[in-house]
Design a protein around this motif. Structure first.
Motif, mmCIF file in Angstrom:
data_model
loop_
_atom_site.group_PDB
_atom_site.id
_atom_site.type_symbol
_atom_site.label_atom_id
_atom_site.label_comp_id
_atom_site.label_asym_id
_atom_site.label_seq_id
_atom_site.Cartn_x
_atom_site.Cartn_y
_atom_site.Cartn_z
ATOM 1 N N GLN A 138 6.036 -7.327 0.328
ATOM 2 C CA GLN A 138 6.857 -7.639 -0.857
ATOM 3 C C GLN A 138 7.947 -8.635 -0.502
ATOM 4 O OE1 GLN A 138 8.558 -3.550 -1.355
ATOM 5 N NE2 GLN A 138 7.012 -2.925 -3.029
ATOM 6 N N VAL A 167 10.012 -8.341 -8.139
ATOM 7 C CA VAL A 167 9.534 -8.151 -6.910
ATOM 8 C C VAL A 167 7.894 -8.228 -7.029
ATOM 9 C CG1 VAL A 167 9.224 -6.285 -5.123
ATOM 10 C CG2 VAL A 167 11.399 -6.562 -6.248
ATOM 11 N N THR A 169 4.666 -7.416 -4.838
ATOM 12 C CA THR A 169 3.717 -6.919 -3.981
ATOM 13 C C THR A 169 2.506 -7.246 -3.801
ATOM 14 O OG1 THR A 169 5.324 -4.744 -4.296
ATOM 15 C CG2 THR A 169 3.525 -4.373 -2.957
#
Length: 239
Positions: A138, A167, A169
């Motif tokens: 991440q 974010v 991932t």
């Protein structure tokens, strides 16, 4: 690109006692990894990953060095890997990974955590089929397509990429950990990775609500207090 991900770790209070437990668990795991695969991080990639993870969790260098020196000594304890599976409060799936020098003691300790919290320990394989063993990364960003292109160009096998709330991932087979890490480092430059680990990712989540939430939190606390428990994975989603 599909499934959302939440790091599922039992949080520990930042007290001195908690830090000592974290250091002890890392020391044991580094010792076993170095003893079984060699003490050179350049040739033992599992050890390299573990050392990097320990440093990121602020484990002092002397703790790491002592564990490696102990492994080089040839003596010491003979720890074995033990994995227990079952259903926690609210019927969520739970995997408990341990390192132990006494299987009977460890089983009884872990079993008591289940029994005292309205949970049920199962047989091997009871819930592991509900998880995927994956490398997870991440970091801050929103250019999902750019990251995917960089990984594809580096010939990395990617399972999934998700961009949410600034974010990104990345999910990949656990065997691809270092290929993904190197490709991301090349792509991101000096930008830090907020998470880089090999873990069990649940295929589906189980909602845990009401009184089961308190029982579940107590369950995790009890497991964390067990000296032989290294990691706890679950698919609980507290509501």
């Amino acid at each position: 690109m599909g499934r959302s991900f939440e790091v599922r770790k039992a949080s520990m209070a930042k007290t001195q006692g908690a830090k000592i437990k974290v250091y002890s668990k890392y020391g044991k795991e580094i010792y076993v990894c170095a003893k079984n695969g060699g003490s050179d991080p350049d040739s033992n990639l599992s050890l390299r990953r573990l050392i990097e993870k320990a440093k990121k969790d602020q484990v002092p260098g002397h703790v790491i060095d002592k564990a490696i020196d102990k492994a080089n000594g040839g003596g010491g304890e003979n720890y074995e890997v033990a994995r227990y599976e079952g259903f926690g409060p609210g019927n969520c799936a739970v995997i408990v990974d341990c390192l132990t020098d006494n299987n009977n003691r460890t089983y009884m300790d872990v079993r008591q955590c289940f029994v005292k919290n309205d949970a049920k320990i199962g047989s091997p394989g009871a819930v592991s089929h509900m998880f995927e063993h994956q490398a997870v990364f991440q970091f801050a960003g929103d250019d999902e397509e750019g990251v995917l292109e960089a990984l594809v160009m580096a010939d990395v096998d990617v399972t999934d990429i998700e961009a949410e709330d600034g974010v990104i991932t990345v999910f990949a087979p656990h065997t691809e950990f270092f290929k993904v890490k190197n490709a991301l480092s090349d792509h991101l430059g000096d930008a830090p990775l907020d998470l880089e680990e090999i873990t069990f990712v649940p295929q589906t989540n189980t909602e845990v609500s009401g009184e089961d939430v308190e029982r579940f939190e107590k369950f995790l606390d009890m497991l964390n207090d067990c000296d032989d428990v290294q990691n706890v994975y679950h698919n609980a989603e507290l509501v």
